[in-house]
Design an enzyme around this catalytic site. Structure first.
Site, PDB file in Angstrom:
ATOM      1  N   LYS A   7      -1.693  -5.713   3.207  1.00  0.00           N
ATOM      2  CA  LYS A   7      -2.887  -4.861   3.047  1.00  0.00           C
ATOM      3  C   LYS A   7      -2.866  -4.226   1.677  1.00  0.00           C
ATOM      4  CE  LYS A   7      -6.576  -2.672   4.388  1.00  0.00           C
ATOM      5  NZ  LYS A   7      -7.305  -3.291   3.239  1.00  0.00           N
ATOM      6  N   GLN A  24       2.255  -0.353  -3.094  1.00  0.00           N
ATOM      7  CA  GLN A  24       1.439  -0.366  -1.867  1.00  0.00           C
ATOM      8  C   GLN A  24       2.298  -0.408  -0.603  1.00  0.00           C
ATOM      9  OE1 GLN A  24      -2.127  -0.669  -2.660  1.00  0.00           O
ATOM     10  NE2 GLN A  24      -2.415   0.217  -0.650  1.00  0.00           N
ATOM     11  N   LYS A  61       3.364   3.191   0.003  1.00  0.00           N
ATOM     12  CA  LYS A  61       2.197   4.001   0.349  1.00  0.00           C
ATOM     13  C   LYS A  61       1.768   3.720   1.787  1.00  0.00           C
ATOM     14  CE  LYS A  61      -1.094   3.526  -2.622  1.00  0.00           C
ATOM     15  NZ  LYS A  61      -2.336   3.258  -3.383  1.00  0.00           N
ATOM     16  N   LYS A  76      -1.390  -6.743  -3.060  1.00  0.00           N
ATOM     17  CA  LYS A  76      -2.395  -6.426  -4.090  1.00  0.00           C
ATOM     18  C   LYS A  76      -2.897  -7.741  -4.646  1.00  0.00           C
ATOM     19  CE  LYS A  76      -4.383  -2.889  -6.005  1.00  0.00           C
ATOM     20  NZ  LYS A  76      -4.634  -1.569  -5.362  1.00  0.00           N
ATOM     21  N   ASP A 129     -10.568  -1.920  -5.416  1.00  0.00           N
ATOM     22  CA  ASP A 129      -9.742  -1.172  -6.378  1.00  0.00           C
ATOM     23  C   ASP A 129     -10.588  -1.142  -7.653  1.00  0.00           C
ATOM     24  OD1 ASP A 129      -6.749  -0.131  -6.681  1.00  0.00           O
ATOM     25  OD2 ASP A 129      -7.209  -1.126  -8.565  1.00  0.00           O
ATOM     26  N   THR A 135     -10.365   8.065  -0.587  1.00  0.00           N
ATOM     27  CA  THR A 135      -9.226   8.251  -1.497  1.00  0.00           C
ATOM     28  C   THR A 135      -9.321   9.612  -2.184  1.00  0.00           C
ATOM     29  OG1 THR A 135      -9.256   5.871  -1.849  1.00  0.00           O
ATOM     30  CG2 THR A 135      -7.863   7.171  -3.317  1.00  0.00           C
ATOM     31  N   ASN A 182     -14.810   5.437  -8.220  1.00  0.00           N
ATOM     32  CA  ASN A 182     -14.789   5.811  -6.805  1.00  0.00           C
ATOM     33  C   ASN A 182     -13.855   6.981  -6.515  1.00  0.00           C
ATOM     34  OD1 ASN A 182     -13.078   5.176  -4.073  1.00  0.00           O
ATOM     35  ND2 ASN A 182     -15.282   4.973  -3.761  1.00  0.00           N
ATOM     36  N   SER A 229      -8.935   2.537   5.359  1.00  0.00           N
ATOM     37  CA  SER A 229      -9.114   1.090   5.551  1.00  0.00           C
ATOM     38  C   SER A 229      -8.525   0.669   6.890  1.00  0.00           C
ATOM     39  CB  SER A 229      -8.412   0.311   4.431  1.00  0.00           C
ATOM     40  OG  SER A 229      -9.206   0.271   3.272  1.00  0.00           O
TER      41      SER A 229
HETATM   42  P1  NDP Z   1     -13.315   2.293 -10.278  1.00  0.00           P
HETATM   43  O1  NDP Z   1     -13.473   0.943 -10.835  1.00  0.00           O
HETATM   44  O2  NDP Z   1     -14.317   2.813  -9.318  1.00  0.00           O
HETATM   45  O3  NDP Z   1     -13.192   3.370 -11.459  1.00  0.00           O
HETATM   46  C1  NDP Z   1     -12.209   3.277 -12.418  1.00  0.00           C
HETATM   47  C2  NDP Z   1     -12.362   4.417 -13.408  1.00  0.00           C
HETATM   48  O4  NDP Z   1     -11.210   4.460 -14.251  1.00  0.00           O
HETATM   49  C3  NDP Z   1     -13.555   4.227 -14.327  1.00  0.00           C
HETATM   50  O5  NDP Z   1     -14.043   5.471 -14.713  1.00  0.00           O
HETATM   51  C4  NDP Z   1     -12.934   3.504 -15.521  1.00  0.00           C
HETATM   52  O6  NDP Z   1     -13.635   3.669 -16.732  1.00  0.00           O
HETATM   53  C5  NDP Z   1     -11.580   4.153 -15.597  1.00  0.00           C
HETATM   54  N1  NDP Z   1     -10.614   3.188 -16.167  1.00  0.00           N
HETATM   55  C6  NDP Z   1     -10.285   1.990 -15.653  1.00  0.00           C
HETATM   56  N2  NDP Z   1      -9.404   1.347 -16.443  1.00  0.00           N
HETATM   57  C7  NDP Z   1      -9.193   2.166 -17.483  1.00  0.00           C
HETATM   58  C8  NDP Z   1      -8.398   2.069 -18.623  1.00  0.00           C
HETATM   59  N3  NDP Z   1      -7.636   0.977 -18.880  1.00  0.00           N
HETATM   60  N4  NDP Z   1      -8.397   3.121 -19.468  1.00  0.00           N
HETATM   61  C9  NDP Z   1      -9.156   4.222 -19.222  1.00  0.00           C
HETATM   62  N5  NDP Z   1      -9.949   4.351 -18.156  1.00  0.00           N
HETATM   63  C10 NDP Z   1      -9.972   3.347 -17.291  1.00  0.00           C
HETATM   64  O7  NDP Z   1     -11.853   2.316  -9.626  1.00  0.00           O
HETATM   65  P2  NDP Z   1     -11.239   3.314  -8.530  1.00  0.00           P
HETATM   66  O8  NDP Z   1     -11.804   4.668  -8.699  1.00  0.00           O
HETATM   67  O9  NDP Z   1     -11.341   2.632  -7.230  1.00  0.00           O
HETATM   68  O10 NDP Z   1      -9.701   3.317  -8.934  1.00  0.00           O
HETATM   69  C11 NDP Z   1      -9.158   4.267  -9.840  1.00  0.00           C
HETATM   70  C12 NDP Z   1      -7.655   4.330  -9.646  1.00  0.00           C
HETATM   71  O11 NDP Z   1      -7.364   4.739  -8.300  1.00  0.00           O
HETATM   72  C13 NDP Z   1      -6.891   3.028  -9.839  1.00  0.00           C
HETATM   73  O12 NDP Z   1      -5.607   3.303 -10.357  1.00  0.00           O
HETATM   74  C14 NDP Z   1      -6.746   2.500  -8.421  1.00  0.00           C
HETATM   75  O13 NDP Z   1      -5.654   1.611  -8.300  1.00  0.00           O
HETATM   76  C15 NDP Z   1      -6.503   3.801  -7.673  1.00  0.00           C
HETATM   77  N6  NDP Z   1      -6.765   3.799  -6.237  1.00  0.00           N
HETATM   78  C16 NDP Z   1      -7.964   3.392  -5.732  1.00  0.00           C
HETATM   79  C17 NDP Z   1      -8.200   3.447  -4.371  1.00  0.00           C
HETATM   80  C18 NDP Z   1      -9.520   3.098  -3.774  1.00  0.00           C
HETATM   81  O14 NDP Z   1      -9.668   3.240  -2.567  1.00  0.00           O
HETATM   82  N7  NDP Z   1     -10.513   2.679  -4.559  1.00  0.00           N
HETATM   83  C19 NDP Z   1      -7.150   3.867  -3.438  1.00  0.00           C
HETATM   84  C20 NDP Z   1      -5.943   4.325  -4.084  1.00  0.00           C
HETATM   85  C21 NDP Z   1      -5.776   4.270  -5.425  1.00  0.00           C
HETATM   86  P3  NDP Z   1     -14.532   2.478 -17.337  1.00  0.00           P
HETATM   87  O15 NDP Z   1     -15.769   2.434 -16.497  1.00  0.00           O
HETATM   88  O16 NDP Z   1     -14.779   2.869 -18.734  1.00  0.00           O
HETATM   89  O17 NDP Z   1     -13.715   1.221 -17.207  1.00  0.00           O
HETATM   90  O1  2IT Z   2      -4.459   1.324  -4.165  1.00  0.00           O
HETATM   91  C1  2IT Z   2      -4.956   1.394  -3.025  1.00  0.00           C
HETATM   92  O2  2IT Z   2      -4.381   1.951  -2.090  1.00  0.00           O
HETATM   93  C2  2IT Z   2      -6.278   0.795  -2.814  1.00  0.00           C
HETATM   94  N1  2IT Z   2      -6.872   0.299  -3.759  1.00  0.00           N
HETATM   95  C3  2IT Z   2      -6.870   0.758  -1.433  1.00  0.00           C
HETATM   96  C4  2IT Z   2      -6.319  -0.408  -0.647  1.00  0.00           C
HETATM   97  C5  2IT Z   2      -6.965  -0.651   0.680  1.00  0.00           C
HETATM   98  O3  2IT Z   2      -6.550  -1.641   1.310  1.00  0.00           O
HETATM   99  O4  2IT Z   2      -7.841   0.092   1.126  1.00  0.00           O
END
Ligand code: NDP
Ligand code: 2IT
Length: 449
Positions: free
Chosen positions: A90, A111, A114, A126, A166, A210, A241, A381
């Site tokens: 997952k 992961q 976590k 992943k 992600d 999240t 997100n 999830s």
């Molecule tokens: P999104 O794609 O929704 O948003 C990512 C954000 O981070 C955007 O604002 C983006 O800016 C910025 N970003 C991405 N890459 C870079 C970079 N190399 N340098 C600077 N800014 C960057 O992703 P999420 O919000 O889903 O994910 C954000 C983080 O949270 C990640 O590390 C992800 O692994 C983690 N995460 C996500 C979960 C989920 O449920 N979605 C769960 C747990 C962890 P720009 O638009 O300019 O690229």
């Molecule tokens: O990093 C993370 O925990 C996620 N991107 C969410 C993974 C999931 O299966 O919901």
């Protein structure tokens, strides 16, 4: 350091010398396990660390697709099926040009731990691709997703491996991926992907989970140290997100979010960020954060010029890195501490470098580590999978309450493990040990797997 841990790290370094992010995650976890490895030789006898640091399976594949000009494009797809010890593989899918084997392996490794912390029956995985969704049309994203799933489908299933979103993968992408999976399989396997839209089997509150979960964890951590979110100034990197819903919950807990960012720069609004404006820019228009100034001309925009994000220069009580790995480095940590930060919560995966984390801990900054603090996404999830299995829906309120309970439990497990290890208040060590114990017990119980 314990000689067994040292040997495993050194072997991993030789085997994976071109995978810096994976080695970074591995070192962070292993080096914090000393208090428990020292105490019991069952871990070394059973080669637990050697087994836990090697993925069960790595899948890499070609993803050919046709762009809007009729030109053939080729990307690389990945799925790291790291551990099925406590449930089906997952974890999310990331579409970003920086995706490579090292990034995928670090994320898969994190992961496992976590998911163990959630207490729910989910293994760790992943996946993703170096495909860049930015600037692509909906039709291009759909063709890419269909091609990606045309290979991935044979490796996943609701009892086998359950991907989700992600970076770069949200509701739109999950919809295209699900549609293609269903066509190929000729069956409605609702639980094969999570993060689905509500209209075809998604869970209420998964979008928010999240970010909300991060704030529930922060609330518990602050409460433990006689503090709260009420009246605090907050800066949040990213505007995707995780960042958006972390901001929403921070506001509802009485804090004021004054800065957010994207990969080009950050905005600062001393009156508090207007989240509806951010949502319009990011969720609807898929635009740049700079456009915030169009509706709030008095706000400030700082362009990112070098490697470090300007957001960490802003004075704040609480910093929530919610963008990407290694976005908060030692010099950023020094600026935050000099400006009086009291707590840092990792919404992103491994956003803080090892040196920066150590600096925060040495300076008595409360630190909520990613694998515990951002576990609310994957936990919800798992709640989505539950609803798909029982063919039923929970209300928003029901899911949010379950999420809150899970995050509260995770914090308290981290606290107890840190106390038992003799490092009270160090939730980095607490999270790693609490998760490791569950996984090691499962590995020993299952024989040589
Ligand atoms: P999104 O794609 O929704 O948003 C990512 C954000 O981070 C955007 O604002 C983006 O800016 C910025 N970003 C991405 N890459 C870079 C970079 N190399 N340098 C600077 N800014 C960057 O992703 P999420 O919000 O889903 O994910 C954000 C983080 O949270 C990640 O590390 C992800 O692994 C983690 N995460 C996500 C979960 C989920 O449920 N979605 C769960 C747990 C962890 P720009 O638009 O300019 O690229
Ligand atoms: O990093 C993370 O925990 C996620 N991107 C969410 C993974 C999931 O299966 O919901």
């Amino acid at each position: 350091m314990n000689s067994y841990i040292e040997r495993v790290i050194s072997d991993a370094q030789q085997k994976n010398s071109n995978q810096p992010e994976f080695l970074q995650a591995l070192k962070e976890v292993l080096s914090s396990l000393e208090p428990i490895i020292d105490k019991d030789d069952k871990y070394e006898k059973n080669s637990i660390l050697e087994r836990m640091t090697e993925p069960e399976r790595i899948i890499m594949f070609r993803v050919p697709w046709v762009d809007d000009n009729g030109k053939i494009q080729v990307n690389r797809g990945y799925r790291i099926q790291f551990s099925s010890l406590i449930g089906p593989y997952k974890g999310g899918l990331r579409f970003h040009p920086s995706v490579n084997l090292s990034v995928m392996k670090f994320l898969g490794f994190e992961q496992i731990f976590k998911n163990a912390l959630t207490g729910l029956p989910i293994g760790g995985a992943k996946g993703g691709s170096d495909f860049n969704p930015k600037g692509k049309s909906d039709a291009e994203v759909m063709r890419f997703c269909q091609s990606f799933m045309t290979e991935l489908y044979r490796h996943i299933g609701q009892d086998v491996d359950v991907p989700a979103g992600d970076i770069g993968v949200g509701g739109r992408e999950i919809g295209y991926l699900f549609g293609q999976y269903k066509r190929i399989r000729n069956a409605y396997e609702g639980g094969v992907l999570t993060g689905k839209a509500i209209c075809y089997g998604g869970s209420l509150a998964r979008t928010e989970a999240t970010g909300y979960g991060l704030l529930f964890y922060m609330r518990e951590m602050l409460k433990q140290h006689n503090s709260s979110m009420e009246g605090k100034t907050v800066t949040i990197s990213g505007s995707g997100n995780v960042a958006i819903y972390a901001a929403q919950k921070a506001f509802s807990m009485g804090a004021k979010v004054v800065a957010m960012s994207d990969s080009n720069g950050c905005i600062y609004d001393e009156n508090g960020i207007d989240l509806d404006c951010i949502k319009e820019i990011k969720e609807v228009k898929r635009g740049r954060i700079k456009e915030y100034l169009d509706c709030h001309p008095n706000a400030k925009y700082f362009e990112k010029t070098g490697e470090n994000s300007p957001i960490w220069e802003i004075k704040t009580d609480i910093a929530l890195p919610c963008a990407t790995q290694n976005e908060l480095q030692l010099e950023d940590a020094k600026k935050l501490v000099a400006n009086g930060v009291i707590a840092v919560g990792e919404g992103a995966n491994m956003p803080t470098t090892l040196e920066a984390t150590e600096y925060f801990l040495a300076n008595k900054v409360l630190f909520a580590p990613a694998k515990a603090a951002n576990a609310g996404g994957v936990a919800t999830s798992a709640i989505e999978m539950t609803q798909n299995s029982i063919r039923y829906y929970y209300t928003f309120d029901e899911v949010e309450k379950k999420l809150d309970r899970i995050m509260t439990n995770i914090f308290h497990e981290c606290k107890v493990a840190a106390d038992e290890a003799g490092v009270s208040g160090n939730y980095v060590v607490g999270a790693n040990i609490a998760a490791f114990k569950k996984l090691a017990d499962a590995m020993i119980a299952q024989g040589l797997v």
